[in-house]
Scaffold this active site. Structure first.
Site, mmCIF file in Angstrom:
data_model
loop_
_atom_site.group_PDB
_atom_site.id
_atom_site.type_symbol
_atom_site.label_atom_id
_atom_site.label_comp_id
_atom_site.label_asym_id
_atom_site.label_seq_id
_atom_site.Cartn_x
_atom_site.Cartn_y
_atom_site.Cartn_z
ATOM 1 N N GLU A 88 2.039 -29.948 11.823
ATOM 2 C CA GLU A 88 1.570 -29.255 10.618
ATOM 3 C C GLU A 88 0.365 -28.365 10.900
ATOM 4 O O GLU A 88 0.312 -27.231 10.456
ATOM 5 C CB GLU A 88 1.232 -30.279 9.528
ATOM 6 C CG GLU A 88 0.726 -29.620 8.253
ATOM 7 C CD GLU A 88 0.367 -30.627 7.171
ATOM 8 O OE1 GLU A 88 0.747 -31.794 7.280
ATOM 9 O OE2 GLU A 88 -0.312 -30.225 6.221
ATOM 10 N N ASP A 99 0.892 -34.578 7.845
ATOM 11 C CA ASP A 99 -0.005 -35.520 7.182
ATOM 12 C C ASP A 99 0.798 -36.463 6.304
ATOM 13 O O ASP A 99 1.895 -36.132 5.857
ATOM 14 C CB ASP A 99 -0.990 -34.784 6.262
ATOM 15 C CG ASP A 99 -2.063 -34.049 7.054
ATOM 16 O OD1 ASP A 99 -2.228 -34.350 8.247
ATOM 17 O OD2 ASP A 99 -2.721 -33.170 6.450
ATOM 18 N N TYR A 115 0.822 -1.216 0.000
ATOM 19 C CA TYR A 115 0.000 0.000 0.000
ATOM 20 C C TYR A 115 0.858 1.269 0.000
ATOM 21 O O TYR A 115 0.507 2.267 -0.612
ATOM 22 C CB TYR A 115 -0.962 0.002 1.188
ATOM 23 C CG TYR A 115 -2.164 -0.874 0.936
ATOM 24 C CD1 TYR A 115 -3.061 -0.547 -0.086
ATOM 25 C CD2 TYR A 115 -2.407 -2.009 1.683
ATOM 26 C CE1 TYR A 115 -4.159 -1.350 -0.351
ATOM 27 C CE2 TYR A 115 -3.509 -2.819 1.433
ATOM 28 C CZ TYR A 115 -4.386 -2.486 0.425
ATOM 29 O OH TYR A 115 -5.464 -3.257 0.161
#
Lengths: 709, 367
Positions: free
Chosen positions: B196, B248, B100
């Site tokens: 995770e 996972d 910005y």
């Protein structure tokens, strides 16, 4: 043609059949109810004339149309039951008689371009203007021509209004009365400042078909046969019953004469119904022709507009005033004070003379030997060349020109010898091309007028023109949305016309010969500006400075342009069509004898010599165009790049200035200075790439050439 | 604090030097450029010895007078300018904020300096490598995510925080975890466990796994952000704690482990500060489905994307070890993947009470 004229004249003494008499009488009758006089009188074949009038001008091979239909119509009611003998040779012989040329054209007026009322309007104007321009040029006068079309229907309703308007180029009247919709009565006035016509000649010029000065000579002129204006007069007479009105004055101090001339359509002879001397006339010298005709202004005006525009374009030495019903006077000022070079009469050139013509010429020759015949009968045959031809022909024994006329094998030998001998091109002074520079100036002044014709005149303008304006407005809107691209540096050939940049290129080819007639091809193009980029190009065809508006597809010019591979010149071109792009292409053929496909002079015949020249000229123009387009692409690219860099330089200089704690302005200046140098270096690379691309295009096998072979 | 100033001063000087080079080449009539090491797979190498992904030596010159590069060149200097201002003002901001700050319309056009944050983020990374300065040194941080608890006391910008008393949410890991921001005060942890997902981490926290096992547990919300990776690396190298990674059983999980272990391609230039080559993969292994009797119905079928990713990973030089090839091949063979949550099929606290303790006891991990 010449022989036909003779027979027409001989037809005088023969007894006339009833049908023809009726027709002749009607011509003399008062005009009021006589609409389509020709149609009403032809009792034997009542529907024939109107149908023909509407039909497209297909070539009609039968030259005896008046007899056979009549005979059939009479016999038709007898049912064809048995194979009974219907008429004896003697009976038939009683009906066989000569047809006068004017009768023939009465029935076949489409051959002359009077197919329908809208086309007739144009043809009438065209014939008169062509004559005016020819006369002015021959006399060495800078032409100033006024073309006026008056709507009689409109004027009669206006006459009832309190203040009737004289058509005089002032403000158009308040739209209370309506323009005639569809067919109606119109007056066409053509006035010139030409040499005028001597009193004795006027009746024959306007009241006799196939009478004129231009048929028997080899010289470049607009008119060729001497049919045009008298045919227009005849058309007026047939449709309105009104004779042609002619005012003419041959010079200062000489009286002006006013004539009303009718045509005896059977005898092809003028009948002067009024002849008086005028006390005063505003022209010092010149001719004014008034014709009252049935025309369709509503449908025909776009052709007339186009004709006038294009005439102004191809005659940059002429000023043309154009006055239409309910329109402001439109003037095409002359772009040059210089008269075109005078065209000179010539003898035929040996190359291109056909065997039959050669035999005919030999038979008529008064020369004692072949050598003399060649030298006297042809142009560009010097004694040396004649010797060479004779030597090559290797005649056995002495051969007189008369022998050539009789002996085909001898003539053939000579013909072959001529073909094998190198002979200088025909004299070019017989041709008067527009010329590179004047063609360019003509295009510029034409574009000026076209650009000025504002959208308020849309409904009155040429339909093509109107769509063009719409497209240009759309394009303008698109341009307004895009960021402003700085003006490209001025380039040679680019003309700024009313805020539009046009690239103009012109090419005049050296004169060439077809069938012994020298001809010259000129091509000019105007690219860019407000022409729509997504439509096929505008093709303007001209022959001896006369615009050709009809039969575009049948014209050799069109075929030559279509067969030119414009993709080589960076235009897109769909298979077998005109190229697509913002361009108007002008093709002019100047010749002592332009081979038209019909007497209406609407299309040029497909002579390979002419087609080849057109293609060569188009290619030459195309190369100039390609160079321009390439340059323009570079300029656009450069402008775009400059634009990008300049935008970013501002930002970079600001940031770097802040980082280094220095003023951004000097940094910016350094960047801008560098921008010029870097851009140039990189442009060279882009140039090379584009060049490469175009080379690849050129290497592609060209369809057009393959077809030719 | 004096040290901070020194670093900042150095960074600011680097930016100035960059700008001055440009000014010099423009004055000398040369097309100015910024030299940037290329950050792509083609220019990273796996250093077998150090077991790290490292940036190669290929460099790319970003010229100003080149239509394709001009905008990026300009953007580089807009970012440089903004960073220098941040450094000199002693402020730190997010990369979104920087987007910005530097975004504005150019001249009278409708063009902006940056259209999307996607444009400014790579410019920041370019600048980091071009200047050989870390993002933190440019006073920038990425969006933060990740949380941590454990038997450790730290000092965060002067505040002493006991990570044993962080409630259910844990301590949010900031984006910048350099020594000048985060100090380790004291600890009694035996190892570090990087998980995770947030949901699984919450299970571990609720079950007070860290208390029982004396370990620090962290989660990075999927691919751990720089802050988490840097913190793990610091904990590992400074406190000499082993690192275990729990992810996972899918290509994505393996990749998270791999990034933690040897760094990522995109941030290859920071591998040595971010990567822990000794990190151990404790699960979920492709063979756990048999070992822990997971029914097939808790598995997810691998899709084409998963398969392609797995095959890609088989080719990565840092997955060439025999055990890893076996691991990935087994996944591809079975065509199944398992989330950590699949273990909950065996009981809600199966993962904290049986699975992980058994893994660690049996030393059943991959390296």
């Amino acid at each position: 043609m010449a022989s036909r004229k003779a027979t027409a004249a001989k037809g005088k003494g023969r007894p006339a059949a009833r049908v023809e008499k009726a027709q002749l009488e009607l011509v003399q009758v008062e005009p009021a109810p006589a609409r389509r006089g020709g149609a009403r009188t032809t009792k034997a074949a009542p529907a024939a004339a109107p149908r023909r009038a509407r039909a497209r001008p297909e070539p009609e091979p039968e030259l005896l149309p008046a007899i056979e239909p009549a005979a059939e119509a009479e016999e038709a009611p007898e049912a064809p039951k048995a194979p009974r003998r219907r008429a004896t040779a003697e009976q038939m012989a009683s009906k066989q008689r000569e047809i006068s040329i004017s009768e023939f054209f009465t029935k076949n007026r489409h051959l002359l371009g009077f197919d329908n009322p809208s086309k007739a309007l144009l043809t009438t104007i065209k014939e008169a203007v062509d004559n005016s321009l020819d006369a002015c040029e021959e006399a060495g006068i800078l032409p100033e021509i006024t073309i006026e079309v008056r709507d009689l229907g409109l004027e009669s309703t206006e006459a009832e209004e309190p203040a009737p308007k004289r058509a005089g180029g002032a403000v158009p009247p308040a739209p209370k009365a309506e323009l005639t919709k569809g067919e109606g009565r119109f007056v066409v006035v053509i006035e010139d400042n030409g040499p005028g016509i001597v009193k004795a000649q006027a009746p024959k010029i306007f009241g006799k078909l196939l009478y004129g000065s231009k048929f028997h000579r080899l010289k470049q002129s607009r008119g060729q046969q001497g049919i045009g204006i008298s045919a227009a007069a005849m058309y007026g007479q047939l449709t309105t019953g009104r004779p042609i009105r002619v005012t003419s004055r041959t010079g200062k101090g000489k009286p002006a004469h006013f004539f009303e001339i009718q045509i005896d359509t059977r005898k092809n002879n003028p009948v002067v119904t009024e002849d008086r001397q005028l006390d005063e006339w505003h022209q010092e010298h010149g001719t004014r022709v008034e014709l009252e005709i049935v025309a369709n202004w509503q449908a025909g005006q776009r052709f007339v507009n186009r004709y006038v525009e294009h005439t102004a374009l191809s005659n940059p030495h002429a000023t043309v005033h154009y006055l239409r019903p309910r329109q402001q006077l439109l003037t095409f000022p002359r772009a040059t004070e210089e008269l075109p070079k005078e065209a000179v009469e010539i003898k035929p050139h040996p190359h291109g003379v056909e065997l039959g013509a050669l035999m005919l010429m030999a038979a008529e020759s008064k020369a004692r030997d072949v050598r003399g015949f060649l030298q006297s009968g042809f142009s560009r045959v010097s004694g040396q060349v004649a010797d060479e031809i004779v030597k090559r022909a290797a005649f056995k024994g002495r051969v007189r020109p008369r022998d050539l006329g009789e002996d085909r094998t001898l003539a053939e030998k000579l013909h072959r010898a001529i073909g094998a001998t190198k002979i200088m091109n025909p004299p070019t002074n017989c041709l008067s091309p527009i010329g590179d520079e004047l063609m360019k100036r003509g295009l510029i002044s034409f574009l000026n007028v076209v650009e000025t014709e504002g959208p308020e005149a849309d409904e009155q303008l040429d339909l093509d023109q109107a769509t063009k304006k719409k497209a240009s407005r759309k394009e303008k809107a698109a341009k307004a949305a895009a960021p402003e691209v700085p003006d490209a540096p001025p380039e040679e050939g680019v003309e700024k016309i009313k805020g539009h940049n046009y690239f103009i290129a012109t090419v005049t080819r050296p004169p060439k010969v077809y069938r012994g007639n020298p001809f010259q091809v000129e091509v000019g193009l105007a690219y860019g500006g407000s022409w729509p980029a997504d439509k096929p190009i505008e093709l303007f065809r001209f022959a001896n400075r006369v615009p050709l508006l009809f039969q575009r597809g049948a014209c050799g010019t069109t075929e030559a342009i279509v067969k030119t591979d414009w993709r080589n010149y960076l235009l897109s071109q769909p298979k077998g069509s005109l190229p697509v792009g913002p361009m108007a292409l002008l093709v002019h053929i100047a010749s002592v004898w332009v081979p038209f496909t019909s007497e209406a002079k609407e299309a040029v015949a497909h002579y390979p010599e002419i087609m080849r020249e057109i293609q060569l000229a188009a290619q030459e123009c195309g190369r100039k165009l390609a160079a321009h387009i390439r340059k323009k692409q570079h300029a656009d690219y450069q402008a775009q790049r400059r634009g990008i860099f300049e935008l970013y330089i501002q930002e970079v200089a600001q940031a770097i200035g802040k980082i280094t704690g220095k003023s951004p302005e000097p940094i910016k200046r350094e960047f801008l200075r560098l921008a010029d140098r870097v851009t140039e270096a990189e442009l060279a690379e882009v140039d090379a790439a584009l060049e490469e691309q175009s080379k690849k295009l050129t290497k592609r096998p060209r369809r057009a050439e393959n077809e030719d072979e | 604090m004096a040290r901070l100033d020194a670093v900042s001063k150095q960074t600011a000087q680097k930016i100035e030097k960059l700008a001055e080079t440009v000014v010099r080449s423009v004055k000398g009539g040369k097309n100015p450029f910024v030299e940037i090491p290329i950050r792509s797979l083609a220019n990273v190498k796996f250093n077998e010895k150090r077991r790290l992904i490292e940036l190669g030596s290929q460099r790319q010159k970003r010229y100003f007078f080149n239509v394709a590069m001009a905008k990026k060149f300009m953007q580089t200097f807009l970012v440089s300018d903004a960073c220098k201002e941040l450094i000199e003002g002693g402020k730190t901001t997010s990369i979104r904020d920087l987007y910005y700050i530097t975004k504005h319309t150019i001249g009278d056009t409708k063009q902006n300096t940056f259209e999307e944050q996607d444009e400014s983020d790579p410019i920041i990374e370019d600048l980091e490598v071009a200047l050989d300065a870390l993002r933190e040194e440019l006073h920038l941080f990425a969006s933060r995510k990740g949380s941590m608890v454990g038997p450790i006391t730290i000092r965060d910008t002067g505040d002493t925080i006991d990570l044993r008393r962080m409630g259910s949410g844990g301590w949010a890991v900031p984006s910048i975890v350099e020594e000048n921001v985060i100090e380790f005060v004291r600890h009694e942890a035996k190892y570090i466990l990087l998980i995770e997902k947030d949901a699984v981490w919450t299970r571990f926290n609720e079950d007070k796994f860290w208390k029982r096992e004396k370990c620090i547990i962290l989660q990075g919300g999927g691919q751990p952000p720089r802050g988490v990776r840097r913190l793990v690396q610091r904990l590992h190298s400074e406190l000499k704690l082993p690192v275990y990674v729990l992810v996972d059983n899918d290509p994505w999980g393996f990749y998270i482990y791999s990034v933690m272990k040897q760094g990522s391609i995109n941030l290859a230039y920071e591998s040595m500060r971010m990567a822990v080559p000794d990190a151990r993969f404790v699960g979920l292994s492709s063979f756990d489905k048999d070992k822990y009797k997971l029914p097939v119905n808790v598995a997810i079928r691998m899709d084409d994307g998963d398969n392609n990713r797995a095959k890609q990973m088989l080719a990565y030089p840092w997955f060439q070890a025999k055990q890893w090839q076996r691991e990935i091949q087994e996944m591809v063979r079975s065509g199944l993947k398992f989330e950590l949550e699949a273990l909950s099929r065996r009981g809600i606290s199966f993962i904290t009470e049986e699975y992980l303790p058994r893994k660690l006891r049996d030393r059943d991990w991959l390296e």
